[in-house]
Enzyme design. Structure first.
Site, PDB file in Angstrom:
ATOM      1  N   GLU A 189       0.832  -1.204   0.000  1.00 37.59           N
ATOM      2  CA  GLU A 189       0.000   0.000   0.000  1.00 37.59           C
ATOM      3  C   GLU A 189       0.869   1.258   0.000  1.00 37.59           C
ATOM      4  O   GLU A 189       1.855   1.352   0.739  1.00 37.59           O
ATOM      5  CB  GLU A 189      -0.907  -0.024   1.229  1.00 37.59           C
ATOM      6  CG  GLU A 189      -1.954   1.067   1.269  1.00 37.59           C
ATOM      7  CD  GLU A 189      -2.956   0.889   2.411  1.00 37.59           C
ATOM      8  OE1 GLU A 189      -3.969   1.602   2.427  1.00 37.59           O
ATOM      9  OE2 GLU A 189      -2.714   0.037   3.285  1.00 37.59           O
TER      10      GLU A 189
ATOM     11  N   CYS B  31      -6.072  -3.488   1.452  1.00 37.63           N
ATOM     12  CA  CYS B  31      -5.740  -3.575   2.876  1.00 37.63           C
ATOM     13  C   CYS B  31      -6.966  -3.758   3.772  1.00 37.63           C
ATOM     14  O   CYS B  31      -7.520  -4.844   3.851  1.00 37.63           O
ATOM     15  CB  CYS B  31      -4.934  -2.353   3.307  1.00 37.63           C
ATOM     16  SG  CYS B  31      -4.143  -2.556   4.935  1.00 37.63           S
TER      17      CYS B  31
ATOM     18  N   LYS C 118      -9.183   3.625  -2.672  1.00 38.85           N
ATOM     19  CA  LYS C 118      -9.597   2.815  -1.521  1.00 38.85           C
ATOM     20  C   LYS C 118     -10.992   3.222  -1.075  1.00 38.85           C
ATOM     21  O   LYS C 118     -11.327   4.403  -1.026  1.00 38.85           O
ATOM     22  CB  LYS C 118      -8.596   3.006  -0.377  1.00 38.85           C
ATOM     23  CG  LYS C 118      -8.742   2.011   0.763  1.00 38.85           C
ATOM     24  CD  LYS C 118      -7.564   2.137   1.724  1.00 38.85           C
ATOM     25  CE  LYS C 118      -7.621   1.082   2.824  1.00 38.85           C
ATOM     26  NZ  LYS C 118      -6.443   1.173   3.715  1.00 38.85           N
TER      27      LYS C 118
ATOM     28  N   PRO D 131      21.535   1.697  29.652  1.00 39.76           N
ATOM     29  CA  PRO D 131      21.963   1.451  31.026  1.00 39.76           C
ATOM     30  C   PRO D 131      21.468   0.075  31.474  1.00 39.76           C
ATOM     31  O   PRO D 131      20.263  -0.196  31.426  1.00 39.76           O
ATOM     32  CB  PRO D 131      21.285   2.568  31.831  1.00 39.76           C
ATOM     33  CG  PRO D 131      20.803   3.564  30.807  1.00 39.76           C
ATOM     34  CD  PRO D 131      20.528   2.773  29.575  1.00 39.76           C
ATOM     35  N   LEU D 132      22.364  -0.800  31.865  1.00 35.21           N
ATOM     36  CA  LEU D 132      21.999  -2.129  32.372  1.00 35.21           C
ATOM     37  C   LEU D 132      21.848  -2.062  33.887  1.00 35.21           C
ATOM     38  O   LEU D 132      22.789  -1.681  34.591  1.00 35.21           O
ATOM     39  CB  LEU D 132      23.072  -3.155  32.009  1.00 35.21           C
ATOM     40  CG  LEU D 132      23.136  -3.663  30.569  1.00 35.21           C
ATOM     41  CD1 LEU D 132      24.251  -4.695  30.428  1.00 35.21           C
ATOM     42  CD2 LEU D 132      21.803  -4.259  30.140  1.00 35.21           C
ATOM     43  N   SER D 133      20.678  -2.429  34.382  1.00 38.09           N
ATOM     44  CA  SER D 133      20.425  -2.371  35.820  1.00 38.09           C
ATOM     45  C   SER D 133      20.678  -3.703  36.509  1.00 38.09           C
ATOM     46  O   SER D 133      20.717  -3.760  37.739  1.00 38.09           O
ATOM     47  CB  SER D 133      18.970  -1.959  36.065  1.00 38.09           C
ATOM     48  OG  SER D 133      18.090  -2.976  35.618  1.00 38.09           O
ATOM     49  N   GLY D 134      20.810  -4.756  35.714  1.00 40.82           N
ATOM     50  CA  GLY D 134      20.874  -6.092  36.300  1.00 40.82           C
ATOM     51  C   GLY D 134      19.503  -6.714  36.425  1.00 40.82           C
ATOM     52  O   GLY D 134      19.370  -7.847  36.888  1.00 40.82           O
ATOM     53  N   GLY D 135      18.458  -5.973  35.999  1.00 40.34           N
ATOM     54  CA  GLY D 135      17.094  -6.488  36.021  1.00 40.34           C
ATOM     55  C   GLY D 135      16.675  -7.022  34.661  1.00 40.34           C
ATOM     56  O   GLY D 135      17.383  -6.877  33.664  1.00 40.34           O
ATOM     57  N   ILE D 136      15.477  -7.581  34.620  1.00 40.46           N
ATOM     58  CA  ILE D 136      15.066  -8.316  33.429  1.00 40.46           C
ATOM     59  C   ILE D 136      14.684  -7.398  32.270  1.00 40.46           C
ATOM     60  O   ILE D 136      14.803  -7.772  31.099  1.00 40.46           O
ATOM     61  CB  ILE D 136      13.907  -9.281  33.780  1.00 40.46           C
ATOM     62  CG1 ILE D 136      13.820 -10.383  32.721  1.00 40.46           C
ATOM     63  CG2 ILE D 136      12.582  -8.533  33.917  1.00 40.46           C
ATOM     64  CD1 ILE D 136      13.027 -11.581  33.163  1.00 40.46           C
ATOM     65  N   ASP D 137      14.217  -6.169  32.543  1.00 43.40           N
ATOM     66  CA  ASP D 137      13.778  -5.288  31.456  1.00 43.40           C
ATOM     67  C   ASP D 137      14.954  -4.779  30.620  1.00 43.40           C
ATOM     68  O   ASP D 137      14.948  -4.884  29.388  1.00 43.40           O
ATOM     69  CB  ASP D 137      12.972  -4.113  32.015  1.00 43.40           C
ATOM     70  CG  ASP D 137      11.634  -4.562  32.581  1.00 43.40           C
ATOM     71  OD1 ASP D 137      11.016  -5.446  31.974  1.00 43.40           O
ATOM     72  OD2 ASP D 137      11.230  -4.030  33.623  1.00 43.40           O
ATOM     73  N   SER D 138      15.972  -4.216  31.274  1.00 41.63           N
ATOM     74  CA  SER D 138      17.141  -3.763  30.504  1.00 41.63           C
ATOM     75  C   SER D 138      17.867  -4.951  29.896  1.00 41.63           C
ATOM     76  O   SER D 138      18.463  -4.843  28.812  1.00 41.63           O
ATOM     77  CB  SER D 138      18.087  -2.942  31.389  1.00 41.63           C
ATOM     78  OG  SER D 138      18.548  -3.702  32.490  1.00 41.63           O
TER      79      SER D 138
END
Length: 658
Positions: A27, A157, A96, A344-351
């Site tokens: 499209e 579409c 369309k 920034p790595l925090s050591g947690g699962i999200d980063s």
């Protein structure tokens, strides 16, 4: 638009090399679907005509029918159109008729639907097109194209997703091939719906369905997930990739139109078809089939074998998270012409999840380089800072990650040795350029400045401070991390002897955004966020998947770790852990009072239909009466009528919501 022209021409060339006689593109492929308000600018339409003139004038577009998308102004009204061309002539402009206008889509903001169904009128062409085609005017409207051997029509579409899709009436009037040009974005678990609609479109009706979709990031939060398909009589006979770094991908199949005619030889269908309203047919002296005795390759013969079908490939949600955001990050990186990413790595699962998605991107780049994809190789060399005459090949994902991905652990006296260790081990496993620092001097300086100005030095709650002091001290740590993130992103390439800067990645998930469990202008504030539309539950499943699929054993420690923000002093009796709203009222209270944070939310990869992305998707207000007296009263009434299955002795803090 120059890039789109090159890709369109490449797709036509490949289609002809594969023996195709009908080519369908996505499209609005000439300007790109993501132009948004630029569709309201006359230049966008003008430049689209200029590109179409080059396509029409090319030798590559002779001997094949092409279905091409662009905006067109007809009688001073802007329409989203398909332009059907053949041998330097425009056969039909099909506007369309049903617009996508919910969720991420705002088509009615830019375009007007064509409401004259099964009607057409003359469209007078601009002079740049007249000079190429020799035509002054062409048919514009809801019509179909009749070749020497069959008839095809356009379904655009969203029209496939409507209850009364155009393919139904077109099919009853004898149209045997349906083209669908789409701008459909990725959402987790969405592909199944799309595939089932395409199969259903021709299962009862009979017919050949050609589906083309954009693939890649078009400059905003959406990733268009390709997956071009060809279906015959309810069975998929060819499927393209859903996630890919390819600039151009062409899917072809050889089909037998007689299969469609045999499928339609049913009495009930014939009775409805006999009374169907007529579509105007644009006749073209060209056959899509080449003849009875054409040679057919073994590969092409699959789709000709009765009820055979290709197995439709569905990725698991974990694979979708690994691939979709990774492709989006690659497109964003190469189009922004920056030198890499910083998180920034925090050591947690999200980063951790954000970092693993960047590593997944590097794996895709390495795979493409091994296949000899020259476009990916050239982009990778430029991003990695290689000279123009370099022979560097990014075939090792860890090595390439080390060139373009920078991570940093920003610790304080409240940080634990465990999170610091996990961050360092993760960076080592994926190969990122890692920095480890303590920022206590910054936090202390700000704290002392406040004390010097006001005469009051704020304390943490565990040291006798009030809730206001405690929250302010947590927030200043989070916000200083954002300031440091941008400083390091700007200067780390310089430190490594390279030009340019890095894009900062955010790592707040969709659950945190909905509940407001983040600090405004902290590390959730970044340039882009690959996980901002993904739930915590899905992210944990993704990390479990990546632990084995990417051979990253360190990820197991992230899954077993206790979530903690580490913004308060850790004492013998107190460790700061994530809150989980146990009551519906508490969730809505927190959502309402934190809704203002969504106005500054980092642009995030769109992955769910409940995205909190302000302005683009979620258009609710950001100032609420957060205690919802009427609604909460009704919740209490419903709860009172339900049997009591609660766990005894659970204390709920009602003071917040009352």
């Amino acid at each position: 638009m120059g890039g789109n022209l090159e890709r369109i021409m490449a797709s036509i060339t490949i289609a002809k090399e594969k023996g195709a006689t009908l080519r369908v593109g996505p499209e609005l492929e000439i300007p790109g679907y993501g132009c948004l308000d630029h569709f309201l600018e006359g230049d966008t339409v003008l430049h689209s005509w200029e590109v179409l003139a080059k396509i029409l004038a090319s030798e590559e577009t002779t001997g094949i029918v092409c279905d091409i998308g662009m905006p067109i102004v007809h009688k001073n009204v802007i329409y989203n159109c398909r332009v059907i061309i053949h041998d330097r002539k425009i056969l039909l402009i099909r506007p369309k008729m049903w617009m996508a206008n919910d969720g991420n889509y705002r088509e009615l903001r830019f375009f007007t639907p064509w409401m004259k169904h099964r009607q057409w009128e003359d469209h007078y062409l601009p002079r740049i097109i007249q000079a190429v085609t020799g035509q002054t005017k062409v048919p514009f409207g809801d019509a179909v194209v009749s070749t020497l051997d069959t008839c095809f029509g356009v379904e655009l579409c969203e029209e496939l997703f409507t209850p009364a899709s155009p393919h139904i009436l077109m099919g009853l009037d004898g149209v045997e091939i349906f083209t669908n040009s789409s701008g459909s974005h990725h959402e987790l678990r969405k592909l199944y719906t799309r595939v089932e609609l395409i199969k259903e479109a021709t299962l009862k009706l009979g017919g050949i369905y050609l589906y083309a979709n954009q693939q890649g990031c078009d400059g905003d939060r959406l990733y268009y997930d390709g997956c071009a398909m060809i279906a015959v009589n309810g069975r998929v006979v060819a499927q393209g990739s859903q996630f890919s770094l390819n600039d151009v991908e062409v899917v072809t199949a050889t089909v037998d139109i007689e299969d469609v005619r045999a499928h339609r030889a049913k009495s009930s269908r014939s009775m409805q078809a006999a009374s169907a309203e007529r579509y105007h047919r644009i006749e073209v002296p060209f056959a899509l089939t080449r003849g009875k005795f054409d040679e057919i390759t073994e590969e092409d013969s699959l789709s000709l074998m009765g009820n055979n079908s290709a197995a439709v490939r569905f990725h698991s949600p974990e694979e979708e998270i690994a691939l979709g955001p990774a492709c989006w990050l690659w497109d964003y990186l190469r189009r922004s012409r920056t030198q890499g990413y910083f998180v920034p790595l925090s050591g947690g699962i999200d980063s951790c999840a954000t970092a693993v998605i960047v590593y997944s991107m590097a794996r895709l780049v390495a795979d493409a380089a091994k296949r000899g994809d020259q476009v990916v190789i050239a982009d990778a060399r430029r991003i990695a800072g290689e000279p123009e005459d370099s022979t560097y090949l990014p075939i090792d994902p860890r090595e390439f990650t080390g060139r373009i991905f920078h991570t940093c652990y920003m610790g304080t006296e409240n940080s634990s040795a465990e999170t610091r260790k996990r961050a360092k081990q993760l960076s080592s496993a994926i190969g990122s350029y890692h920095v480890d620092l303590n920022m206590d001097t910054l936090v202390t300086a700000v704290r002392n400045l406040f004390g010097f100005v006001t005469g009051v030095r704020p304390q943490f709650r565990s040291h006798g401070g009030t809730n206001a002091e405690n929250l302010a001290l947590q927030n200043i740590q989070a916000r200083l991390r954002m300031v440091l993130a941008y400083m390091f992103a700007q200067l780390l390439p310089f430190v490594r002897g390279r030009p340019g800067g890095l894009l900062v990645l955010g790592s707040a998930n969709v659950d945190e955004s909905l509940r407001g469990y983040l600090t405004k202008y902290d590390c959730s504030s970044a340039d882009i966020n690959p996980i901002g539309g993904i739930s915590k539950t899905d992210l944990k499943k993704f990390i479990a998947y990546a632990e084995h699929s990417f051979d990253l054993p360190i990820l197991g420690s992230f899954l077993s770790a206790v979530p903690t923000a580490e913004l308060e002093p850790i004492t013998e009796n107190y460790v700061q852990s994530d809150e989980i709203a146990e009551k519906v009222k508490l969730f809505y209270f927190e959502h309402a009072r934190n809704r203002h944070k969504m106005t500054t939310l980092t642009p995030s990869y769109h992955a769910e239909s409940y995205s909190p992305d302000d302005n683009r998707f979620d258009l609710r207000p950001f100032l609420y009466p957060s205690r919802f007296p009427w609604q909460f009263k009704k919740i209490d009434e419903v709860a009172a009528a339900l049997p009591d299955r609660s766990i005894k002795n659970v204390v709920v803090d009602k003071a917040k919501t009352e």
